[in-house]
Structures are given as structure tokens and as C-alpha cells.
Write a protein that holds these residues in place. Structure first.
Motif, short mmCIF file in Angstrom:
data_model
loop_
_atom_site.label_atom_id
_atom_site.label_comp_id
_atom_site.label_asym_id
_atom_site.label_seq_id
_atom_site.Cartn_x
_atom_site.Cartn_y
_atom_site.Cartn_z
N LEU A 1 77.04 55.72 105.12
CA LEU A 1 76.01 55.09 105.42
C LEU A 1 76.09 53.68 106.09
CD1 LEU A 1 73.81 55.25 101.94
CD2 LEU A 1 73.83 56.78 104.06
N GLN A 2 77.19 52.93 105.68
CA GLN A 2 77.72 52.02 106.44
C GLN A 2 77.98 52.05 107.89
OE1 GLN A 2 77.74 48.68 105.57
NE2 GLN A 2 77.26 48.64 103.57
N GLN A 3 78.49 53.42 108.33
CA GLN A 3 78.93 53.69 109.61
C GLN A 3 77.40 53.97 110.29
OE1 GLN A 3 81.20 57.15 108.90
NE2 GLN A 3 82.72 56.08 107.83
N VAL A 4 76.43 54.41 109.75
CA VAL A 4 75.25 54.45 110.79
C VAL A 4 74.21 53.47 110.71
CG1 VAL A 4 75.57 56.96 110.07
CG2 VAL A 4 74.03 55.70 108.91
N ALA A 5 74.41 52.39 109.85
CA ALA A 5 73.45 51.48 109.80
C ALA A 5 73.10 50.71 111.10
CB ALA A 5 73.84 50.34 108.65
N GLN A 6 74.40 50.30 111.90
CA GLN A 6 74.21 49.63 113.06
C GLN A 6 73.30 50.43 114.28
OE1 GLN A 6 74.25 46.40 113.42
NE2 GLN A 6 74.87 46.65 111.09
N HIS A 7 73.50 51.92 114.08
CA HIS A 7 72.97 52.72 115.06
C HIS A 7 71.57 52.71 114.63
CE1 HIS A 7 76.77 54.60 116.53
NE2 HIS A 7 77.20 54.80 115.53
N ILE A 8 71.31 52.85 113.47
CA ILE A 8 69.52 52.58 113.14
C ILE A 8 69.14 51.46 113.71
CG2 ILE A 8 68.10 52.78 111.11
CD1 ILE A 8 70.25 54.76 109.61
N PHE A 9 69.48 50.35 113.42
CA PHE A 9 69.05 49.20 113.76
C PHE A 9 68.88 49.29 115.32
CE2 PHE A 9 70.93 47.22 109.78
CZ PHE A 9 69.78 47.21 108.92
N GLN B 1 52.30 63.39 119.35
CA GLN B 1 52.50 61.83 119.99
C GLN B 1 54.01 61.36 119.93
OE1 GLN B 1 50.32 59.07 117.60
NE2 GLN B 1 51.63 57.47 118.61
N LEU B 2 54.82 62.11 118.84
CA LEU B 2 56.11 61.69 118.86
C LEU B 2 57.11 62.48 119.47
CD1 LEU B 2 56.18 60.58 115.03
CD2 LEU B 2 56.01 59.00 117.05
N GLY B 3 56.70 63.87 119.99
CA GLY B 3 57.47 64.43 121.00
C GLY B 3 57.53 65.89 120.42
N GLN C 1 61.52 62.39 116.39
CA GLN C 1 61.98 61.33 117.50
C GLN C 1 63.57 61.36 117.71
OE1 GLN C 1 59.64 57.33 117.02
NE2 GLN C 1 59.44 58.22 115.10
N MET C 2 64.18 61.65 116.74
CA MET C 2 65.79 61.85 116.80
C MET C 2 66.04 63.04 117.64
SD MET C 2 67.50 59.45 114.91
CE MET C 2 67.42 58.50 113.63
N ALA C 3 65.28 64.08 117.38
CA ALA C 3 65.38 65.10 118.34
C ALA C 3 65.13 65.16 119.70
CB ALA C 3 64.75 66.54 117.48
N ASP D 1 60.86 49.48 121.49
CA ASP D 1 59.36 49.80 121.38
C ASP D 1 59.44 51.58 121.49
OD1 ASP D 1 58.31 47.52 120.65
OD2 ASP D 1 57.90 47.36 122.96
N SER D 2 60.31 52.11 121.87
CA SER D 2 60.44 53.69 122.10
C SER D 2 60.71 54.29 120.71
CB SER D 2 61.48 53.90 122.91
OG SER D 2 62.83 53.62 122.43
N PHE D 3 61.12 53.78 119.65
CA PHE D 3 61.24 54.50 118.46
C PHE D 3 60.11 54.14 117.67
CE2 PHE D 3 63.29 56.39 114.78
CZ PHE D 3 63.77 57.45 115.47
N GLN D 4 59.24 54.78 117.12
CA GLN D 4 58.12 54.38 116.46
C GLN D 4 58.25 54.61 114.79
OE1 GLN D 4 54.21 55.61 117.89
NE2 GLN D 4 55.15 56.25 119.90
N VAL D 5 57.62 53.76 114.30
CA VAL D 5 57.66 54.05 112.77
C VAL D 5 56.03 54.11 112.21
CG1 VAL D 5 58.31 53.08 110.71
CG2 VAL D 5 59.78 52.46 112.73
#
Length: 322
Positions: A273-281, A182-184, A157-159, A287-291
Motif C-alpha cells: 500500500l505504501q508503494q501505490v499511495a503516491q500513484h493514487i495521490f 460517464q466514467l468511460g 476509470q483505471m481501465a 480533474d480528469s479522475f472523478q470521485v
């Protein structure tokens, strides 16, 4: 409190559901009531003694999603009741855990805790791999090993989101291919002579970026389908064996091999990790990013969760609910 404790290394039978002392906190630490934890392949390696040291009794587990129960310092950025994800100090398979404040991340209330619970380890890992270690551009073709697993599904999904022109995944059996498609993923292969197929899909040139968590012979074969100036990122060894890399395969073709460990980064550079946390949230809000969730187990069924992980028959993350 209830916890899963091991007193020796071994098979899943060493995982014992038992009473364990509730932990206390000191300066710079936060006590968290666990709502969810997850099973990662590193837990298997730690349980069998291939990675962890023998300080028994031991609680395994890398990450939790839960509610702040107590903070040590009144000036903390957290308060009781905050929903968070965290990387605990002494294991995550327990009703209460302690984490250093710099490894606790406040979850926005518009992000469902159930969704983020499955991905603390795999989301941080996949984001850093695709944005910092081997940044993906729209001209890149990408090969992702173990494409149906927790990290693999995130990497696809990231790619896709970064616009990779071609995404190829590998899986142990084609029964796992549908989730990758399904994920791309554009193509999904088994490991049997995968490099030949990769070269065919790329006109004989090879892929620009390879994400490899298996090591051993998979790493060795991967280099044969890595394009000139390409990058192979080695971030695990679930295959259990080291691969041999010939330096002549690197300098003459201008290829790169990079290594990355989320565990090392947690210990030595937690600020990453602190720097990327907000990007992840932000990614997880929509709904476009599935888990993908393979299965949810109660804490007392941890043995079954480990057995599913070791069977390699799961697709997506294995989650534990308290």
C-alpha cells in the motif's frame, strides 16, 4: 468522544451513536482526528456477523481521512497537523482513531481532503487490481461487475486510463448505467444473461479480464464469457454465496482465476500500500479522475447510511462527515 458502537450483530438498528473512550497510542501508532470516513460493503458484513468476530463493544469502518493529533515517536515521519488517510486498527466510525504508522498516508496539500476522503479503500483496491493483480493493456477488453458502486467507478476509470480497448460494466438496474457511461464504459448491462451480451460485444471470444466482487452465480457465469488466456479476479462476495469453479474450465482454455483481499494485504503486506499511495495521490490531483459521491451523512445518521448501502440504490461512495 462520539462514535458509532455496536454491542451485537444485526440490522442497522444495532448502530448506536454514543460516547466512547478516546483511544491512546503506543509504539508505532498515530492518533488521528477523523474528518471523514466512508461506508464500504465489508462494514455491512461485519455488522451482520458474516465477517467480524464478536468482540463487543465494536466500532466498524475501514478507512478515515483526517488530521494527525498525536504521534508516539519523535522520529515519526508524521507530525501533528498533517492531513492523512489511514486504515485504523479498531474501526473508523469515531471522532478519533488509532492507526499503525505503516498504514497512514500523508495527503499532499494540493489534493483536496474532501476528494481523497471517499476513496482510501476503493482507490487502493482498484489501483492494485488493475496494475498488479491483472494489469490492463491496450489490447484488453474488460468486464467490471457492480460498475456503479465505489470500487466499480474507480475500476472503470483505471481501465480507461490504462487504455483498455473495451470496457463493459454490469449493474443491478439500468437506472445506474449513466454514471458508468460517464466514467468511460462502452457498454453497460444488467446481470440478466450478461454473458451472452458480453460474447456478442466481443465477437464470441469473451473478455480478457473480469473484475468480480459478487461471487456465487455471477462468478460461475463470468467464466463462460472469459476469453482463452483471460483472467478473472475475485475480490469479494457481496452476493453472499460462493461460486463453483470447474478446474476443467481453466486448464483446457488457459484461463486464470486470481483472488485478492485488501484486508489481508493490510495485515500481511502493508508495504504494497505504501508503494501505490503516491500513484493514487497523483491521479487525484487533477480533474480528469472523478470521485462520484452518492451521499454525505453526519456521523449520527450512520443507520441511514447503512440502509442506503444495503438498498443497492446508490451510485458512487457513501461518505460520513464528522
Amino acid at each position: 468522544m462520539k462514535a458509532i458502537v455496536i454491542n451485537e450483530f444485526g440490522t442497522s438498528d444495532v448502530l448506536t451513536y454514543a460516547e466512547y473512550p478516546k483511544p491512546t497510542i503506543s509504539t508505532g501508532e498515530i492518533l488521528i482526528r477523523t474528518i471523514y470516513t466512508s461506508v464500504n460493503y465489508a462494514d455491512i458484513k461485519n455488522r451482520t456477523g458474516n465477517k467480524a468476530k464478536g468482540n463487543f463493544p465494536m466500532i466498524l469502518g475501514l478507512d478515515v481521512a483526517g488530521i494527525v493529533e498525536e504521534v508516539f515517536n519523535e522520529n515519526s515521519n508524521f507530525q501533528k497537523g498533517d492531513q492523512v488517510i489511514a486504515f485504523p486498527i479498531n474501526g473508523a466510525y469515531a471522532e478519533y482513531v488509532v492507526a499503525k504508522e505503516q498504514l497512514v498516508f500523508k495527503v499532499p496539500y494540493d489534493v483536496p481532503l474532501e476528494k481523497v476522503a471517499a476513496v482510501p479503500t476503493v482507490s487502493f483496491l482498484s489501483y492494485i487490481l488493475t496494475h498488479q493483480i491483472a494489469p490492463i493493456s491496450q489490447n484488453d477488453s474488460v468486464l467490471i461487475h457492480a460498475a456503479s458502486g465505489g470500487v466499480g467507478t474507480m475500476l472503470i476509470q483505471m481501465a480507461k486510463k490504462l487504455g483498455a480497448k473495451q470496457i463493459i460494466g454490469t449493474v443491478s438496474t439500468l437506472e445506474k448505467a449513466p454514471i458508468a457511461y460517464q466514467l468511460g464504459a462502452d457498454h453497460v448491462l444488467t446481470y440478466d444473461q450478461f454473458s451472452e451480451h458480453v460474447r456478442d460485444f466481443t465477437g464470441g471470444i469473451g473478455v480478457d479480464i473480469i473484475f468480480d466482487s459478487i461471487a456465487g452465480a455471477i462468478t460461475e457465469e463470468s467464466l463462460t464469457c472469459l476469453a482463452p488466456y483471460g483472467t478473472l479476479v475475485q475480490f469479494g462476495n457481496s452476493g453472499g454465496k460462493a461460486g463453483t469453479i470447474m478446474t476443467s474450465d481453466l486448464h483446457s482454455s488457459c484461463r486464470n482465476v486470481k483472488g485478492f483481499s485488501l484486508g489481508t494485504t493490510r495485515d500481511l503486506r502493508p508495504e504494497m500500500l505504501q508503494q501505490v499511495a503516491q500513484h493514487i495521490f497523483t491521479l487525484l490531483k487533477g480533474d480528469s479522475f472523478q470521485v462520484p459521491i452518492a451521499k454525505i451523512f453526519p456521523l449520527e445518521d450512520m443507520q441511514k447510511a447503512h440502509e442506503l448501502m444495503e438498498s443497492r440504490q446508490h451510485q458512487g461512495k457513501i461518505v460520513i462527515k464528522m
